[in-house]
Design a protein around this motif. Structure first.
Motif, PDB file in Angstrom:
ATOM      1  N   LEU A 135       0.842  -1.190   0.000  1.00 57.34           N
ATOM      2  CA  LEU A 135       0.000   0.000   0.000  1.00 57.34           C
ATOM      3  C   LEU A 135       0.877   1.238   0.000  1.00 57.34           C
ATOM      4  CD1 LEU A 135      -2.868   1.333   0.317  1.00 57.34           C
ATOM      5  CD2 LEU A 135      -2.337   1.415   2.766  1.00 57.34           C
ATOM      6  N   ASP A 136       0.624   2.148  -0.927  1.00 58.09           N
ATOM      7  CA  ASP A 136       1.313   3.431  -0.939  1.00 58.09           C
ATOM      8  C   ASP A 136       0.969   4.166   0.361  1.00 58.09           C
ATOM      9  OD1 ASP A 136       2.871   5.516  -2.300  1.00 58.09           O
ATOM     10  OD2 ASP A 136       0.965   6.612  -2.277  1.00 58.09           O
ATOM     11  N   GLY A 137       1.975   4.566   1.111  1.00 55.82           N
ATOM     12  CA  GLY A 137       1.731   5.229   2.387  1.00 55.82           C
ATOM     13  C   GLY A 137       1.550   4.277   3.548  1.00 55.82           C
ATOM     14  N   SER A 138       1.931   3.018   3.377  1.00 51.37           N
ATOM     15  CA  SER A 138       1.713   2.021   4.429  1.00 51.37           C
ATOM     16  C   SER A 138       2.434   2.371   5.719  1.00 51.37           C
ATOM     17  CB  SER A 138       2.122   0.623   3.953  1.00 51.37           C
ATOM     18  OG  SER A 138       3.512   0.584   3.651  1.00 51.37           O
ATOM     19  N   ASP A 139       3.597   3.006   5.649  1.00 48.47           N
ATOM     20  CA  ASP A 139       4.334   3.339   6.876  1.00 48.47           C
ATOM     21  C   ASP A 139       3.501   4.251   7.779  1.00 48.47           C
ATOM     22  OD1 ASP A 139       6.495   1.796   6.110  1.00 48.47           O
ATOM     23  OD2 ASP A 139       7.659   3.495   5.356  1.00 48.47           O
ATOM     24  N   ALA A 140       2.889   5.277   7.198  1.00 47.27           N
ATOM     25  CA  ALA A 140       2.089   6.213   7.983  1.00 47.27           C
ATOM     26  C   ALA A 140       0.837   5.536   8.543  1.00 47.27           C
ATOM     27  CB  ALA A 140       1.706   7.422   7.140  1.00 47.27           C
ATOM     28  N   VAL A 141       0.199   4.696   7.748  1.00 46.90           N
ATOM     29  CA  VAL A 141      -0.994   3.979   8.223  1.00 46.90           C
ATOM     30  C   VAL A 141      -0.600   3.040   9.359  1.00 46.90           C
ATOM     31  CG1 VAL A 141      -2.801   2.326   7.603  1.00 46.90           C
ATOM     32  CG2 VAL A 141      -2.180   4.155   6.003  1.00 46.90           C
ATOM     33  N   ASN A 142       0.515   2.356   9.207  1.00 47.76           N
ATOM     34  CA  ASN A 142       0.955   1.428  10.245  1.00 47.76           C
ATOM     35  C   ASN A 142       1.383   2.144  11.516  1.00 47.76           C
ATOM     36  OD1 ASN A 142       0.302  -0.883   8.863  1.00 47.76           O
ATOM     37  ND2 ASN A 142       2.294  -0.996   7.841  1.00 47.76           N
ATOM     38  N   GLU A 143       1.909   3.361  11.396  1.00 50.45           N
ATOM     39  CA  GLU A 143       2.203   4.165  12.585  1.00 50.45           C
ATOM     40  C   GLU A 143       0.915   4.457  13.349  1.00 50.45           C
ATOM     41  OE1 GLU A 143       4.553   7.798  12.500  1.00 50.45           O
ATOM     42  OE2 GLU A 143       5.779   6.884  10.919  1.00 50.45           O
ATOM     43  N   ARG A 144      -0.126   4.818  12.621  1.00 52.79           N
ATOM     44  CA  ARG A 144      -1.415   5.094  13.270  1.00 52.79           C
ATOM     45  C   ARG A 144      -1.946   3.840  13.962  1.00 52.79           C
ATOM     46  NH1 ARG A 144      -7.397   6.339  10.979  1.00 52.79           N
ATOM     47  NH2 ARG A 144      -8.241   7.052  12.947  1.00 52.79           N
ATOM     48  N   LEU A 145      -1.851   2.703  13.283  1.00 50.32           N
ATOM     49  CA  LEU A 145      -2.320   1.455  13.877  1.00 50.32           C
ATOM     50  C   LEU A 145      -1.524   1.112  15.137  1.00 50.32           C
ATOM     51  CD1 LEU A 145      -2.877  -0.490  10.566  1.00 50.32           C
ATOM     52  CD2 LEU A 145      -4.657  -0.002  12.266  1.00 50.32           C
ATOM     53  N   ALA A 146      -0.219   1.358  15.124  1.00 50.91           N
ATOM     54  CA  ALA A 146       0.608   1.095  16.305  1.00 50.91           C
ATOM     55  C   ALA A 146       0.184   1.996  17.461  1.00 50.91           C
ATOM     56  CB  ALA A 146       2.081   1.291  15.974  1.00 50.91           C
ATOM     57  N   LYS A 147      -0.158   3.256  17.168  1.00 51.25           N
ATOM     58  CA  LYS A 147      -0.613   4.168  18.220  1.00 51.25           C
ATOM     59  C   LYS A 147      -1.957   3.706  18.790  1.00 51.25           C
ATOM     60  CE  LYS A 147       1.899   8.207  16.682  1.00 51.25           C
ATOM     61  NZ  LYS A 147       1.828   9.555  16.108  1.00 51.25           N
ATOM     62  N   LEU A 148      -2.839   3.243  17.930  1.00 51.83           N
ATOM     63  CA  LEU A 148      -4.123   2.728  18.409  1.00 51.83           C
ATOM     64  C   LEU A 148      -3.902   1.505  19.294  1.00 51.83           C
ATOM     65  CD1 LEU A 148      -6.264   3.030  15.168  1.00 51.83           C
ATOM     66  CD2 LEU A 148      -6.602   4.304  17.295  1.00 51.83           C
ATOM     67  N   GLU A 149      -3.031   0.634  18.857  1.00 47.05           N
ATOM     68  CA  GLU A 149      -2.738  -0.596  19.597  1.00 47.05           C
ATOM     69  C   GLU A 149      -2.166  -0.289  20.979  1.00 47.05           C
ATOM     70  OE1 GLU A 149       1.075  -3.400  19.230  1.00 47.05           O
ATOM     71  OE2 GLU A 149      -0.094  -3.215  17.382  1.00 47.05           O
ATOM     72  N   SER A 150      -1.345   0.748  21.068  1.00 45.64           N
ATOM     73  CA  SER A 150      -0.712   1.081  22.342  1.00 45.64           C
ATOM     74  C   SER A 150      -1.655   1.824  23.278  1.00 45.64           C
ATOM     75  CB  SER A 150       0.546   1.915  22.107  1.00 45.64           C
ATOM     76  OG  SER A 150       0.199   3.214  21.653  1.00 45.64           O
ATOM     77  N   GLY A 151      -2.831   2.194  22.780  1.00 40.60           N
ATOM     78  CA  GLY A 151      -3.812   2.877  23.607  1.00 40.60           C
ATOM     79  C   GLY A 151      -3.673   4.385  23.621  1.00 40.60           C
ATOM     80  N   GLU A 152      -2.801   4.917  22.773  1.00 40.53           N
ATOM     81  CA  GLU A 152      -2.684   6.365  22.682  1.00 40.53           C
ATOM     82  C   GLU A 152      -3.999   6.927  22.163  1.00 40.53           C
ATOM     83  OE1 GLU A 152       0.706   7.899  20.582  1.00 40.53           O
ATOM     84  OE2 GLU A 152       1.964   6.271  21.317  1.00 40.53           O
ATOM     85  N   ALA A 153      -4.223   8.213  22.389  1.00 37.12           N
ATOM     86  CA  ALA A 153      -5.438   8.866  21.882  1.00 37.12           C
ATOM     87  C   ALA A 153      -5.555   8.590  20.390  1.00 37.12           C
ATOM     88  CB  ALA A 153      -5.377  10.360  22.145  1.00 37.12           C
ATOM     89  N   ASP A 154      -6.779   8.444  19.933  1.00 39.66           N
ATOM     90  CA  ASP A 154      -7.034   8.130  18.530  1.00 39.66           C
ATOM     91  C   ASP A 154      -6.487   9.235  17.630  1.00 39.66           C
ATOM     92  OD1 ASP A 154      -7.934   6.858  16.263  1.00 39.66           O
ATOM     93  OD2 ASP A 154     -10.005   7.520  16.490  1.00 39.66           O
ATOM     94  N   PRO A 155      -5.364   8.973  16.949  1.00 40.22           N
ATOM     95  CA  PRO A 155      -4.807   9.990  16.071  1.00 40.22           C
ATOM     96  C   PRO A 155      -5.659  10.175  14.821  1.00 40.22           C
ATOM     97  CG  PRO A 155      -3.538   7.966  15.901  1.00 40.22           C
ATOM     98  CD  PRO A 155      -4.594   7.750  16.957  1.00 40.22           C
ATOM     99  N   GLU A 156      -5.517  11.333  14.225  1.00 46.06           N
ATOM    100  CA  GLU A 156      -6.245  11.631  12.986  1.00 46.06           C
ATOM    101  C   GLU A 156      -5.743  10.734  11.870  1.00 46.06           C
ATOM    102  OE1 GLU A 156      -8.785  13.822  12.289  1.00 46.06           O
ATOM    103  OE2 GLU A 156      -8.894  13.963  14.465  1.00 46.06           O
ATOM    104  N   PRO A 157      -6.568  10.491  10.865  1.00 45.03           N
ATOM    105  CA  PRO A 157      -6.115   9.719   9.703  1.00 45.03           C
ATOM    106  C   PRO A 157      -4.896  10.379   9.062  1.00 45.03           C
ATOM    107  CG  PRO A 157      -8.477  10.057   9.624  1.00 45.03           C
ATOM    108  CD  PRO A 157      -7.954  10.891  10.760  1.00 45.03           C
ATOM    109  N   VAL A 158      -4.070   9.565   8.431  1.00 48.14           N
ATOM    110  CA  VAL A 158      -2.875  10.090   7.787  1.00 48.14           C
ATOM    111  C   VAL A 158      -3.214  10.714   6.445  1.00 48.14           C
ATOM    112  CG1 VAL A 158      -1.361   8.454   8.913  1.00 48.14           C
ATOM    113  CG2 VAL A 158      -2.295   7.896   6.686  1.00 48.14           C
ATOM    114  N   GLY A 159      -2.358  11.631   6.023  1.00 48.01           N
ATOM    115  CA  GLY A 159      -2.509  12.236   4.703  1.00 48.01           C
ATOM    116  C   GLY A 159      -3.734  13.122   4.599  1.00 48.01           C
ATOM    117  N   ASP A 160      -3.824  13.824   3.497  1.00 49.30           N
ATOM    118  CA  ASP A 160      -4.984  14.670   3.223  1.00 49.30           C
ATOM    119  C   ASP A 160      -5.783  13.999   2.134  1.00 49.30           C
ATOM    120  OD1 ASP A 160      -6.869  16.569   2.804  1.00 49.30           O
ATOM    121  OD2 ASP A 160      -5.492  18.108   2.104  1.00 49.30           O
ATOM    122  N   ARG A 161      -6.826  13.319   2.527  1.00 49.26           N
ATOM    123  CA  ARG A 161      -7.657  12.590   1.564  1.00 49.26           C
ATOM    124  C   ARG A 161      -8.999  13.277   1.411  1.00 49.26           C
ATOM    125  NH1 ARG A 161      -5.799   6.448   2.095  1.00 49.26           N
ATOM    126  NH2 ARG A 161      -3.771   6.872   2.935  1.00 49.26           N
TER     127      ARG A 161
END
Length: 172
Positions: A135-161
């Motif tokens: 997936l193009d941009g997978s690193d940023a999406v996976n960073e968000r998933l890692a933050k969700l997994e760790s219980g950090e506050a729900d970060p905003e979606p990556v990129g400007d879509r």
């Protein structure tokens, strides 16, 4: 008749493990105990139930995202699962979208994580979900998933879509 007007494909049976109709395990599953056969089918049935309960649907195809594994039109897309090598109580799930530029990949992966994390019927203490590197941009999406997994506050979606739901200029 399908959602897009064509005829429905012949989906694989829900209780069948058809390796040629699912993606090869990617980097997130490398070195871990990848589930196959009956183990994959049982876990995927649990995922399908969780996705149904929490509304994880692919809008393009109009079906529960778990059904992608059984769709013979997309043999390189879907979910693969593994037990973490150092901790078999941790489930790793890797989602490979249908295209490198799938606009739904991030919300689908987040939805899959939330659904699998919300149920306990799979028997794992920790659930980790990532998107495949294809997936193009997978690193940023996976960073968000890692933050969700760790219980950090729900970060905003990556990129400007096209804005965010809180942006009044967003058309949806």
């Amino acid at each position: 008749m399908s959602f897009l007007g064509g005829s429905e494909p012949q989906f694989d049976p829900a209780d069948a493990f058809v390796p040629e109709h699912i993606p090869e395990p990617g980097a997130f599953l490398a070195g871990h105990d990848v589930l196959g056969g009956r183990d994959h089918v049982a876990l995927h049935r649990t995922a399908a139930d969780a996705f149904e309960e929490y509304g994880v649907y692919d809008a393009t195809f109009g079906y529960n995202l778990a059904r992608l594994n059984r769709d013979p039109r997309h043999t390189d897309a879907g979910f693969r699962y593994a037990e973490e090598a150092d901790d078999p109580t941790t489930l790793r799930a890797e989602f490979t979208p249908t295209t490198a530029f799938c606009p739904q990949a991030e919300p689908l992966a987040v939805g899959a994580f939330r659904a699998l994390d919300a149920v306990d019927t799979h028997g794992y203490e920790l659930v980790r979900v990532r998107v495949d590197a294809s997936l193009d941009g997978s690193d940023a999406v996976n960073e968000r998933l890692a933050k969700l997994e760790s219980g950090e506050a729900d970060p905003e979606p990556v990129g400007d879509r096209g804005g965010s739901p809180s942006d009044p200029s967003t058309p949806f």
